[in-house]
Design an enzyme around this catalytic site. Sequence first.
Site, PDB file in Angstrom:
ATOM      1  N   CYS A 160       0.870  -1.182   0.000  1.00 45.09           N
ATOM      2  CA  CYS A 160       0.000   0.000   0.000  1.00 45.09           C
ATOM      3  C   CYS A 160       0.904   1.228   0.000  1.00 45.09           C
ATOM      4  O   CYS A 160       1.628   1.474   0.973  1.00 45.09           O
ATOM      5  CB  CYS A 160      -0.921   0.005   1.207  1.00 45.09           C
ATOM      6  N   CYS A 217      -4.782   6.276  -4.043  1.00 45.14           N
ATOM      7  CA  CYS A 217      -4.149   4.960  -3.949  1.00 45.14           C
ATOM      8  C   CYS A 217      -2.748   5.100  -4.528  1.00 45.14           C
ATOM      9  O   CYS A 217      -2.588   5.362  -5.728  1.00 45.14           O
ATOM     10  CB  CYS A 217      -4.951   3.904  -4.709  1.00 45.14           C
TER      11      CYS A 217
END
Length: 273
Positions: A78, A217
């Site tokens: 991530c 993201c």
Amino acid sequence: MSERAPHTPFLKMHGLGNDFVIFDARRRTLDFDAGLVRRLASRRRGIGFDQMVVLRPSANADAFMEIWNADGSEVAACGNATRCVGKLLIAEHGGDKASIETKAGLLSAVRADERISVNMGPARLDWQEIPLAHAADTLHIPYAMGMLDDPVAVNMGNPHAVFFVEDADAVPLQDLGPQIETDPLFPERVNVSVATVKDGHIRLRVWERGAGITEACGTAACAATVAAFRRGLTDRHATVELDGGTLEIVWLPDGSVQMTGDAVLSYAGEVAL
């Protein structure tokens, strides 16, 4: 002896609005399962977050970063969370850089003025590395769903399908995202991005697997830059505009991807697990 506390401290952080709860389990025993993660992720009955991070001891880095999606699934990478953890570790050690171990490999974070820059490791481009259910050219996958077709696939520690469109804001991503995420073509599910490129600038919206539409993201921004360069739409350096703000992405000649952006501490709290 490990410590068990009735109320466990946590930090709430975000990268461009992509928000995280971070627990430090380097000196205490903290065990999580999918059900507990989902309860904590609830924005009405829990703390609320897109992803949850647990810091654990590492023999190879400053910390190991364990990452959970809001739906209780565990993921290997991530980008925005890496910047947040990097900021914490840099402040903790009083230096300018930190190393972070993940299931996707070792990552490095460095201070970049008021922002944090992270090397997210190599972009993986082979169909088996995405992975796809069958052999395909990852630069032009023969796949369509609704108004979206011809995606580029990139793995940045997690799988991404990037669709280039005339107007990313006009795509009903809330409808198409969950259908593409769970399509049998993507056996580990997939993050779905729609991208519009103009003058080296990428406008990007993302449906994250296990989290839905998020304001940003980081790995999707990396994947979109790699995909755009492979399609001849940008050079190796692009500014990526997400709903929550902008990231600077560079696909380096060694194949790794450098991402620079904000990482913000929202508050510290405690929760009874």
